[in-house]
Enzyme design. Structure first.
Site, short mmCIF file in Angstrom:
data_model
loop_
_atom_site.label_atom_id
_atom_site.label_comp_id
_atom_site.label_asym_id
_atom_site.label_seq_id
_atom_site.Cartn_x
_atom_site.Cartn_y
_atom_site.Cartn_z
N ALA A 1 27.70 -38.39 3.36
CA ALA A 1 28.23 -40.00 3.65
C ALA A 1 26.83 -40.48 4.11
CB ALA A 1 28.87 -39.25 4.32
N GLY B 1 30.43 -35.63 1.61
CA GLY B 1 31.31 -36.46 0.95
C GLY B 1 30.85 -36.60 -0.63
N GLU C 1 33.04 -33.59 -1.86
CA GLU C 1 34.70 -34.86 -1.86
C GLU C 1 35.32 -35.15 -2.78
OE1 GLU C 1 34.22 -35.34 2.69
OE2 GLU C 1 36.14 -33.55 3.05
N GLU D 1 28.82 -30.27 6.67
CA GLU D 1 29.33 -31.11 7.45
C GLU D 1 29.18 -30.97 9.04
OE1 GLU D 1 31.28 -30.86 4.37
OE2 GLU D 1 31.34 -33.45 4.16
#
Lengths: 293, 357
Positions: free
Chosen positions: B165, B208, B211, B231
């Protein structure tokens, strides 16, 4: 035959030897192979303690019709009631375990008939058996055939086995647990791919993905499955049923609740003679002699 | 001309506020496309044009006047281009690639029935910013509405699917902002799509990005793909399903290891552990993913959506309840024309012709 059933219900009684030949009870008859149209039934293993069901519709590649599933249910009922049998093996032919459900049977059904008649309701008989069931899959296990194999506790595959859920190609979806059990076995990506494209996987990929636990050469598969059945049948039937119940609960309960169920079942084994016999035999360094009690 | 262009640009910007579902919005976006000089071989769809012209009557007078002006001007601008009438549906526009800043959108496959979304932020290795995720959502909305599209492929570049992200976006957020603003709420649009979605992952799918791939139904990986949830190295945890989907896919030990150390796994390990279903050479990955999409798009869209719903339910229900849902959906397929067509075609040994009905 029903009358004979009532009178000579006790398999183990030797006082009926003289009249045994004419007074055969239904259970005994059913699981020595008699009177089945779509399957062959017998008991295998050195001690004849492994129930054996072979799907027998060669012209239809063992396509599962309603009659066949009913007979499988009857054979399983008989093996459940049989005190000699400790495990069951289900297999097909070398070419096909079961290449699907019978499409002609389903072709003209309506939604109303399906829902009202609870179509496929009794097809999950295999998943409610208390004794361990091993699927020995040679050749095609597609659609309903794959679902039947996945209802069993253990799957052994022959090297040329193929698993698939091609229902989407017929404009329908799996209806006997395919989407649920396959996903839990092989994960989302592979399950989605199989269910949405209808593509098949072979024995090796099935093993790597967790769907089957062993792969054997085609001609050895059935004997290896029976050997596995014999290993299982050597243990306490009572405790095996509890072990199987606990493993299946992993798919029904959260981890915390599943652990609780398992603990309760574990505690319950201490109410059995077999547990005491098993642990005592271990300590005394001898072979245990389980009584299913 | 420049001045007129400026006006068009200005007016179009005002008109175009939200993802346009109506033809009116589509007109504005259509002008916007012209202003920026993008060539589009825009095909006419009479059905959509009719629908578009019908919905115009819902506009206010002022809007109608502006639209009329824009469309007349647009028509004159269009003359050099052998292109369509002025009024186009937004869905057609969006699913033919217009007007995205962070992604490229088109339809692929022989029959143009596979929606194709390529993340396009090369300088940021396709880091997922809020704008990008919004655009992905818009493209998916368009593909959902597009009756030609049967499956969707999402991919990145050869180097990176999406390397995380956008940290700069998140750096100074407070808990209050996150909770109150429901941060990342719309990032799961991919997981609510009814049509099958295939992630074609080349290169890095981290945080992200991983994901996002896991929200898709099927993951195909290139040989150099890398999956990870790093993360923890930034002092946070996965927030868009990473801990949930990864664990269900690869098992506890590997998921814990990845989430707690930030370590990555390669394509082969991802396949063996059940995260991805196929691994292909880097240059073949996207075409193979599109082929898979074509296979899926050849089936009934209606029944595919039911099949997808059933498989997804395996992660929401107990086995007994999941079996029950599956059985109800299975029974429901007998109320469809496609089921009857499919089984009849099988019995008659011919190819089925599904109508998504």
């Amino acid at each position: 035959l029903f009358l004979f059933c009532v009178v000579f219900a006790d398999n183990n009684s030797t006082s009926y030897i003289g009249s045994f030949k004419i007074s055969v009870n239904v259970d005994f008859w059913l699981h020595t192979g008699g009177n089945y149209e779509y399957i062959l039934v017998e008991k295998r293993g050195e001690k004849k303690n492994v129930g054996f069901i072979q799907l027998n519709r060669p012209k239809a590649l063992n396509a599962l019709c309603d009659g066949l599933m009913k007979e499988v249910g009857q054979a399983l009922d008989a093996f459940e009631a049989d005190g000699d049998v400790g495990a069951v093996v289900i297999t097909g032919s070398e070419k096909a375990f079961a290449a699907g459900a019978d499409i002609k049977e389903m072709q003209n059904r309506t939604f109303q008939e399906c829902y009202g008649g609870n179509f496929l309701a009794h097809w999950n008989r295999v998943s409610t058996v208390k004794k361990p069931v091993i699927a020995a899959v040679n050749g095609f296990a597609l659609g309903g055939g794959c679902e039947l194999a996945m209802m069993c506790d253990i799957i052994y595959a022959g090297e040329k086995a193929q698993f698939g859920q091609p229902e989407i190609l017929l404009g329908t979806i799996p209806g006997a647990g395919g989407t649920q059990r396959l996903t839990r076995a092989v994960g989302k990506s592979l399950a989605m791919e199989m269910v949405l494209t209808g593509d098949r996987i072979g024995a090796q990929e099935a093993k790597q993905s967790g769907l089957v636990s062993k792969v054997y050469p085609v001609e050895q598969l059935v004997s290896e499955a029976v050997k596995c059945g014999e290993k299982i049948a050597a243990n306490s039937k009572l405790v095996s049923a509890m072990a199987k119940e606990a493993v299946n609960a992993a798919f029904e309960l959260t981890l915390a609740e599943g652990n609780r169920l398992e603990k309760r079942l574990f505690h319950a084994t201490f109410a059995t003679d077999d547990r005491k016999e098993g642990m005592t035999a271990f300590v005394e360094k001898r072979k245990a002699s389980f009584q299913d009690n």
